[in-house]
Design a protein around this motif. Structure first.
Motif, PDB file in Angstrom:
ATOM      1  N   UNK A 421       0.828  -1.212   0.000  1.00  0.00           N
ATOM      2  CA  UNK A 421       0.000   0.000   0.000  1.00  0.00           C
ATOM      3  C   UNK A 421       0.868   1.271   0.000  1.00  0.00           C
ATOM      4  N   UNK A 422       1.842   1.410   0.914  1.00  0.00           N
ATOM      5  CA  UNK A 422       2.646   2.646   0.856  1.00  0.00           C
ATOM      6  C   UNK A 422       3.428   2.803  -0.443  1.00  0.00           C
ATOM      7  N   UNK A 423       3.788   1.660  -1.071  1.00  0.00           N
ATOM      8  CA  UNK A 423       4.543   1.769  -2.326  1.00  0.00           C
ATOM      9  C   UNK A 423       3.687   2.367  -3.433  1.00  0.00           C
ATOM     10  N   UNK A 424       2.365   2.274  -3.281  1.00  0.00           N
ATOM     11  CA  UNK A 424       1.465   2.822  -4.303  1.00  0.00           C
ATOM     12  C   UNK A 424       1.263   4.312  -4.129  1.00  0.00           C
ATOM     13  N   UNK A 425       1.608   4.801  -2.947  1.00  0.00           N
ATOM     14  CA  UNK A 425       1.356   6.216  -2.686  1.00  0.00           C
ATOM     15  C   UNK A 425       2.631   7.020  -2.871  1.00  0.00           C
ATOM     16  N   UNK A 426       2.511   8.262  -3.329  1.00  0.00           N
ATOM     17  CA  UNK A 426       3.719   9.071  -3.470  1.00  0.00           C
ATOM     18  C   UNK A 426       4.377   9.283  -2.116  1.00  0.00           C
ATOM     19  N   UNK A 427       5.699   9.370  -2.077  1.00  0.00           N
ATOM     20  CA  UNK A 427       6.390   9.585  -0.803  1.00  0.00           C
ATOM     21  C   UNK A 427       5.963  10.894  -0.160  1.00  0.00           C
ATOM     22  N   UNK A 428       5.960  10.960   1.170  1.00  0.00           N
ATOM     23  CA  UNK A 428       5.588  12.204   1.832  1.00  0.00           C
ATOM     24  C   UNK A 428       6.632  13.286   1.555  1.00  0.00           C
ATOM     25  N   UNK A 429       6.225  14.543   1.588  1.00  0.00           N
ATOM     26  CA  UNK A 429       7.210  15.601   1.337  1.00  0.00           C
ATOM     27  C   UNK A 429       8.282  15.639   2.411  1.00  0.00           C
ATOM     28  N   UNK A 430       9.431  16.179   2.044  1.00  0.00           N
ATOM     29  CA  UNK A 430      10.568  16.182   2.973  1.00  0.00           C
ATOM     30  C   UNK A 430      10.245  16.898   4.266  1.00  0.00           C
ATOM     31  N   UNK A 431       9.377  17.907   4.197  1.00  0.00           N
ATOM     32  CA  UNK A 431       9.105  18.702   5.399  1.00  0.00           C
ATOM     33  C   UNK A 431       8.181  17.989   6.373  1.00  0.00           C
TER      34      UNK A 431
END
Ligand code: HEM
Length: 507
Positions: A421-431
């Motif tokens: 599931x997390x691999x399908x979602x874009x990574x969270x922003x650096x901040x």
């Protein structure tokens, strides 16, 4: 959660010498007492300081600088086994922090870590990388030891690479599982003896106990969600614990060069730390006679690389490409402490094919007897088995293999929640407060999480183009996701589950 039966119920004292030889305690593959929390010799102060501040140093990108300034300390001041283990834990964590704790992974591990890490891993019979032993078996404390190490709520990791509670919980779930399963070790050795002696009621009883214990292990596994958030695991923890094998996409095409200084060193490609290296689960498989054949990896990548130089059991060989040779389960034995690896070899020699093979032999003998053929001796044991007893034994065996298959199924669901599931979602922003490691695709960070995301996104774009712009299901590419241990995830884990289930159906 207390163990089902007291540890004395299965007379572990019978096995005192055997367990001493194979470094098995009343906590199973965990040590008898909680691991050492500090190397008392001030000589190792620089290591202790570095490990104490490791998560912060990774976060603010100073870890490499600090390691580069570290002197090459000699391992000669380590004496007891618990000190060697502590040194290995510290150095393996720092090694991963150094390799993965920058925007790009480091292809070189400097002598200040390589030299003592090679000594410690050689002494313990482990590869120079984070393993289940360094992350879990020798990396915990209990705030209430009287409750035993199966009490998950009182366990805490001594060290984590991210400094997060999520990671500590992730690591401690496995520690509690090891402790929960500990009493099965003497119980199942007794069961193997009982097969030999023809005491089939005892085998049936032990199998039922084992099924209940596996149920408790599954309950512990389900508690993963209590305190470990999938996004933190996927974007922060997992990339830092990745190995160097099959990590070309994540920025390590040749693996890592272990630099011993003075022009010496070698490139190594090693699997990363994985619960798949648990000796307990392999012990259960061996006793039951569950056989695994999957390499658990991308064939092309596997053929290019070498397995770690460590003693491997020749007993299990899978359908793997030439050059790699062993199935995943046999190969990861090289990532277990030497005495535990030898113990598994010992168990596989007690009764090859485990209880499954004994069941098959008993059934064949019973069928021959029913058909009136003369059966000289029953190959599974000295006593013939009564039909009713055989049915009970069969049911108990199937109940146990089903419980183990159900555990593997739960594990698959966890992998779906924590990786797929997390691999399908874009990574969270650096901040984002989740931090930076793995959350910096746009800033050019290269690691396991960003590599998976890039691959999936690129494949999705290509497929969408090929299909005339239709929305694309990334399912197929997710099948190619790799684990920290370097495996092609879903097919491998499903195969392990199905092999478990089939073992029960074979009797
Ligand atoms: C967030 C939690 C977990 C995740 C994401 C996860 C993920 C994985 C992955 C990716 C693999 C494939 C092998 C590799 O690449 O190294 C694997 C294998 C394995 N894991 Fe886990 N795991 C988790 C927790 C656990 C726990 C707590 C256990 C303890 C029982 C466990 C036991 C195993 C075993 C035994 C294998 C080898 C395959 C098998 O025999 O079925 N895992 N896991």
């Amino acid at each position: 959660m207390p163990p089902l039966l007291s540890k004395d119920a299965f007379s572990p004292s019978r096995y005192r010498a055997l367990f001493a030889e194979y470094a098995i305690s009343s906590n199973g593959f965990l040590p008898e007492n909680a691991p050492l929390t500090e190397l008392s010799d001030p000589y190792y102060g620089p290591w202790e300081s570095l490990i104490a501040e490791l998560p912060g140093s990774i976060e603010n990108r100073t870890v490499r600088d600090k390691v580069d300034r570290l002197p090459v300390l000699s391992a000669d001041h380590l004496s007891t086994v618990v000190e060697w283990r502590r040194a290995y834990v510290i150095l393996a964590f720092i090694a991963h922090g150094y390799i993965w704790g920058g925007d790009m992974p480091s292809e070189v591990l400097p002598p200040s870590i390589t030299v003592p890490l090679l000594r410690a891993s050689g002494r313990l019979g482990l590869p120079p990388v984070a393993t289940f032993a360094s992350l879990n078996l020798w990396n915990f404390r209990s705030s209430n030891p009287t409750l035993g190490f199966a009490d998950l709520d009182s366990l805490h990791a001594l060290h984590t690479i991210t400094g997060t509670e999520d990671e500590s919980w992730f690591l401690m779930v496995s520690v509690a599982i090891e402790a929960q399963g500990a009493y099965m070790i003497p119980a199942m050795l007794d069961a193997l003896d009982a097969v030999e002696e023809g005491d089939y009621a005892a085998v049936t009883h032990a199998l039922r106990e084992m099924a209940r214990c596996i149920g408790r292990i599954a309950a512990l596994l389900e508690r993963m969600d209590d305190r470990c958030r999938p996004a933190v695991f996927y974007h922060r923890v997992r990339p830092l614990l990745a190995g160097s094998w099959n990590m070309a996409d994540a920025g390590l095409p040749r693996g890592v060069f272990l630099d011993e200084g003075h022009g010496h060193g070698a490139w190594r490609q090693l699997r990363g730390g994985s619960n798949g290296q648990s000796s307990l689960i392999q012990f259960i498989d061996l006793v039951l006679g569950v056989e695994h054949t999957s390499c658990g990896n991308d064939a092309a990548a596997a053929a290019k690389t070498e397995p770690p130089a460590a003693v491997l059991s020749p007993s299990q060989s899978g359908n793997c490409p030439r050059g790699r040779g062993e199935g995943f389960h046999a190969e990861v034995r090289a990532y277990m402490p030497d005495p535990h690896r030898r113990f598994l070899d010992h168990v596989s020699r007690i009764r090859p094919g485990g209880i499954r093979q004994a069941m098959a032999d008993l059934r064949a003998a019973a069928a021959a007897a029913a058909a009136g053929s003369k059966v000289e001796t029953c190959p599974a044991g000295p006593n013939p088995i009564a039909p009713g007893e055989l049915t009970q034994l069969q049911e108990a065996f199937q109940g146990t293999t089903r419980a183990l298959a159900a555990l593997r199924n739960k594990h698959l669901q966890i992998v779906a929640r924590y990786i797929i599931v997390p691999a399908r979602q874009p990574p969270p922003p650096a901040a984002c407060p989740m931090g930076t490691a793995g959350g910096n695709v746009g800033k050019g960070v290269v690691n396991l999480a960003t590599a998976s995301w890039r691959k999936t996104a690129a494949a999705a774009a290509a497929a969408a183009e090929a299909k005339g712009g239709k929305r694309y299901s990334a399912e197929l590419d997710l099948l190619k996701l790799t684990g920290t241990g370097g495996t092609a995830l879903l097919p491998f884990l499903k195969q392990a589950r199905d092999e478990t289930f089939r073992a029960g159906e074979m009797v």
